[in-house]
Write a protein that holds these residues in place. Structure first.
Motif, short mmCIF file in Angstrom:
data_model
loop_
_atom_site.label_atom_id
_atom_site.label_comp_id
_atom_site.label_asym_id
_atom_site.label_seq_id
_atom_site.Cartn_x
_atom_site.Cartn_y
_atom_site.Cartn_z
N TYR A 130 0.82 -1.20 0.00
CA TYR A 130 0.00 0.00 0.00
C TYR A 130 0.86 1.26 0.00
O TYR A 130 0.56 2.23 -0.70
N ASN A 131 1.94 1.23 0.76
CA ASN A 131 2.80 2.41 0.87
C ASN A 131 3.92 2.45 -0.16
O ASN A 131 4.56 3.49 -0.30
N ASN A 132 4.14 1.35 -0.86
CA ASN A 132 5.33 1.27 -1.69
C ASN A 132 5.12 0.97 -3.17
O ASN A 132 6.05 1.15 -3.96
N LEU A 133 3.95 0.51 -3.57
CA LEU A 133 3.78 0.16 -4.98
C LEU A 133 4.00 1.35 -5.90
O LEU A 133 4.48 1.19 -7.03
N ASP A 134 3.66 2.53 -5.43
CA ASP A 134 3.87 3.72 -6.27
C ASP A 134 5.26 4.33 -6.07
O ASP A 134 5.57 5.38 -6.64
#
Length: 272
Positions: A115-119
């Motif tokens: 959630y915090n890292n895919l982007d």
């Protein structure tokens, strides 16, 4: 005839022995939990199928299983591990074929880290989808052949939409969406996700399965309904537009809470 939704339940065969009459009297949706481990799937599971068939004589409801999930990420980066996960999914579908089951629950690949890292990485979202397609391609073909729908259940998911879009990407009747109320409530209470009814509404017509369990928003409790802090009226308001297309499955740690949970919901005019 009441318009209230009909409850089903998830249980192993040992519990079905005692709840058989309750299940069959109203032809409730049933999810068998005996086929999740490698020990069972790599062994001789035919006696379990035979036992289920005996217990389910006279059953005409919608039958499903919880598929394999222990340690099995659909988006594993290791190609050898993905091959193993593919094999486990196919093994679960062979059980479905033997039972005549039409649904298999599988687990979302999305984690809280995602959630915090895919982007934070180029093309990371597309890579997850691509890896899942590679893992599930043989299973999707087999599920289409046998009339089984694999429903992707939220586990650590904070994003209500990612696994819904993942299901859409297959463009197949063999892949749909599941919502677990306790998992969603945990994500809401501990990780700042939306409340449970939002998960259901965002899934929309993709939703074919709901695990009903109560929780406190801190952990994955699988408590009886009414023992936690989920707003059940909002959950059933969100489910109502689906008009029975989603199987409503009580998935409780203490199987003795299945009937009390069904009564709790019936007494409040939410389900039957």
């Amino acid at each position: 005839m009441t318009s209230l939704p009909l409850l089903g339940a998830a249980m192993p065969l040992d519990t079905l022995e005692t709840l058989r009459d309750w299940v069959i009297a109203d032809q409730r949706d049933l999810e068998l939990q005996d086929f999740t481990t490698a020990e069972v799937l790599c062994g001789d599971w035919q006696p379990l199928v035979a036992r289920a068939q005996t217990l389910l004589q006279g059953y005409e409801g919608r039958l499903g299983i919880h598929g394999p999930f222990w340690g099995l990420s659909l988006a594993n980066l290791d190609f050898e591990v993905r091959a193993l996960v593919s094999r486990r999914m196919l093994q679960g579908l062979e059980v479905c074929a033997a039972l005549g089951a039409t649904q298999m629950v599988i687990h979302s690949p999305y984690t809280t880290w995602d959630y915090n890292n895919l982007d934070n990485y180029p093309d990371a979202r597309d890579r997850v989808v691509s890896l899942v397609h590679e893992t599930l391609a043989p299973a999707v073909r087999r599920a289409e052949e046998t009339g089984v729908t694999m429903v992707i259940e939220n586990i650590e998911d904070i994003d209500t939409d990612a696994r819904c879009l993942l299901a859409d990407s297959f463009d197949s009747p063999a892949v749909a969406v599941s919502v677990d109320t306790g998992h969603a409530h945990y994500a809401h209470g501990s990780n700042g996700a939306a409340p449970v009814d939002y998960y259901i509404r965002r899934a929309g017509t993709r939703l074919r399965h709901v695990h009903l369990q109560d929780a406190d928003g801190y952990a994955d409790r699988h408590w009886g309904i009414g023992q936690g802090t989920i707003n059940w009226a909002s959950v059933f308001d969100a489910v109502a537009p689906l008009e029975g297309r989603a199987r409503l499955i009580l998935e409780l740690r203490d199987k003795a809470q299945i009937l009390p949970s069904a009564r709790w919901l019936a007494e409040r005019g939410l389900a039957r």
